[in-house]
Each structure stands twice: as structure tokens, then as C-alpha cells.
Scaffold this motif. Structure first.
Motif, short mmCIF file in Angstrom:
data_model
loop_
_atom_site.label_atom_id
_atom_site.label_comp_id
_atom_site.label_asym_id
_atom_site.label_seq_id
_atom_site.Cartn_x
_atom_site.Cartn_y
_atom_site.Cartn_z
N SER A 105 1.12 -1.42 0.05
CA SER A 105 -0.15 0.07 -0.20
C SER A 105 0.82 1.20 0.45
O SER A 105 2.12 1.34 0.91
N TYR A 106 0.14 2.01 -0.62
CA TYR A 106 1.16 3.35 -0.49
C TYR A 106 1.03 4.05 0.26
O TYR A 106 -0.27 4.51 1.01
N GLY A 107 1.88 4.48 1.10
CA GLY A 107 1.57 5.62 2.72
C GLY A 107 1.99 6.58 2.77
O GLY A 107 1.76 7.04 3.44
N GLY A 108 2.71 7.40 1.22
CA GLY A 108 2.08 8.94 1.71
C GLY A 108 1.44 9.40 1.85
O GLY A 108 -0.32 8.78 2.07
N GLU A 109 1.14 10.82 2.59
CA GLU A 109 0.00 11.18 3.24
C GLU A 109 0.00 13.12 2.44
O GLU A 109 0.78 13.63 2.31
N VAL A 115 -1.13 12.48 -5.98
CA VAL A 115 -0.34 12.75 -6.90
C VAL A 115 -0.41 11.73 -7.04
O VAL A 115 -0.17 11.35 -8.60
N TYR A 116 0.61 10.64 -6.68
CA TYR A 116 0.58 9.11 -6.70
C TYR A 116 -0.07 8.25 -7.04
O TYR A 116 -0.44 8.28 -8.15
N PHE A 117 -2.09 8.81 -6.71
CA PHE A 117 -2.62 8.05 -7.77
C PHE A 117 -3.26 8.37 -8.99
O PHE A 117 -3.48 7.47 -9.83
N PHE A 118 -2.98 9.62 -8.95
CA PHE A 118 -3.59 10.09 -10.45
C PHE A 118 -2.45 9.40 -11.50
O PHE A 118 -2.39 8.74 -12.53
N ILE A 119 -1.36 9.83 -10.67
CA ILE A 119 0.04 8.72 -11.65
C ILE A 119 -0.49 7.29 -12.08
O ILE A 119 -0.54 6.32 -12.96
N SER A 175 8.33 2.30 -3.40
CA SER A 175 9.65 2.28 -2.93
C SER A 175 9.62 1.91 -1.82
O SER A 175 9.73 1.05 -0.56
N PRO A 176 9.49 3.27 -0.63
CA PRO A 176 9.67 3.37 0.43
C PRO A 176 8.97 2.51 1.76
O PRO A 176 9.30 1.70 2.59
N TYR A 177 7.55 1.89 1.01
CA TYR A 177 6.83 1.36 1.55
C TYR A 177 6.87 -0.48 1.41
O TYR A 177 6.09 -1.14 2.15
N TYR A 178 7.47 -1.03 0.52
CA TYR A 178 7.71 -2.36 0.45
C TYR A 178 8.14 -2.25 1.55
O TYR A 178 9.09 -1.97 2.43
#
Length: 180
Positions: A105-109, A115-119, A175-178
Motif C-alpha cells: 500500500s502507498y503510505g504517503g499522506e 499525485v501518486y494515485f493520479f499517476i 518503493s519506500p513502503y515495500y
């Protein structure tokens, strides 16, 4: 201009692959071998490899367009064939990774999450849409329908390049969330 015999020959296959590939990927994406009781090692080493392949595809696409603009049609054809191979390898590794590993799962807030989900969403949608474009463009090129190839390539190239580049961007962002 009329469709060449070569194009007519592959038209059904192209549309079939354009439907079957995304459906197969979606079906296999939902299959997780360890959760089904199979004793398989997670292929957690694959994401940086397939992200690199996406990056290589982007570089090769730019090189291929540069080659054709310089009149080096043989190099252009070879580079496009390598791009198609790279995209196929990416797809196989991507499916293999997701069949053997737990999804990350993407962990950015905040705004970066949007931006991540748009890309990610545009990358996924275009990766499906691009399939018939790439295949029809390729067949037109090998069939010698160069004017029709060139017209379609003007649409195919930026979409394919976007998919290749955003594949790398998605990897770098998640990648930081793997799990390590």
C-alpha cells in the motif's frame, strides 16, 4: 488508404490480445499463491528490475524515434522490437511478483497521495489502452504501410512513453513502503 493483407491477417489477433492480456493480468493479479497454500518464495526482488525495464523502454522509445527521424529505419525497427520485448518482460515479472507477494500500500499522506494515485490510475488505464495501439502501429510498420504507421505512431509513441516513464515514477514513489 486500404488495409494491407498483413494488417488484415493480424487484426483479429490484435483485438483478441488487447482484450485477453488485460483480463489475464487482472485475473492473475487476484491470485496469490502463498495465500492459496502454495509454498513459494515471494519474488520481492522483481520491482526494481521491472521498473528498470520500464525506464529502459522509455530510453529505447526515444532512441527509436530519433533513429527514424534520421532515416535509420533498420535501427528504428530493432529498437521497437526490443521495446516490445521489454514491455512483455515487464508484464511477466509484474504478474509473477503479485502472484507471490503481498501487495504494498502507498503510505504517503497529503497532496502527494493524490499525485501518486493520479499517476498510478493514468498509468494503469493507458497501459491497457496502449495495447492495440502498439500492436497496430507495429503491424503497419512491418507490413510496409508507412504513412498509416506514421500517423498512428504519433498517437502511440507519447502514450507508450508515458506508460514507461510513469511505471518508473510509480515504483520510485511506492518503493519506500515495500516490506523488507
Amino acid at each position: 488508404m486500404a488495409m494491407t493483407e498483413e494488417e488484415k491477417k493480424y487484426k483479429g489477433w490484435i483485438w483478441t490480445l488487447s482484450v485477453v492480456i488485460p483480463l489475464a493480468v487482472a485475473a492473475l493479479f487476484g491470485v496469490n499463491l502463498p495465500k492459496l497454500g502454495y509454498d513459494v518464495q515471494p519474488l520481492s526482488f522483481l520491482p526494481p528490475i521491472y521498473a528498470t525495464i520500464n525506464g529502459l523502454t522509455a530510453v529505447l522509445l526515444v532512441w527509436a524515434v530519433s533513429a527514424v527521424k534520421r532515416g535509420n529505419f533498420k535501427l528504428h525497427e530493432s529498437l521497437i522490437k526490443i521495446c516490445m520485448l521489454c514491455s512483455s518482460l515487464f508484464l511477466l515479472m509484474y504478474v509473477a511478483y503479485h502472484m507471490t507477494s503481498v501487495s504494498t500500500s502507498y503510505g504517503g499522506e497529503g497532496a502527494i497521495r493524490y499525485v501518486y494515485f493520479f499517476i498510478l490510475i493514468t498509468h494503469i488505464v493507458l497501459s491497457i489502452v496502449i495495447i492495440p495501439f502498439v500492436l497496430f502501429t507495429f503491424v503497419r510498420g512491418i507490413a510496409g504501410a508507412y504513412e498509416r504507421h506514421k500517423r498512428l505512431a504519433r498517437i502511440t509513441y507519447p502514450m507508450w512513453l508515458y506508460v514507461a516513464v510513469t511505471g518508473v515514477v510509480v515504483y520510485l514513489m511506492i518503493s519506500p513502503y515495500y516490506a523488507h
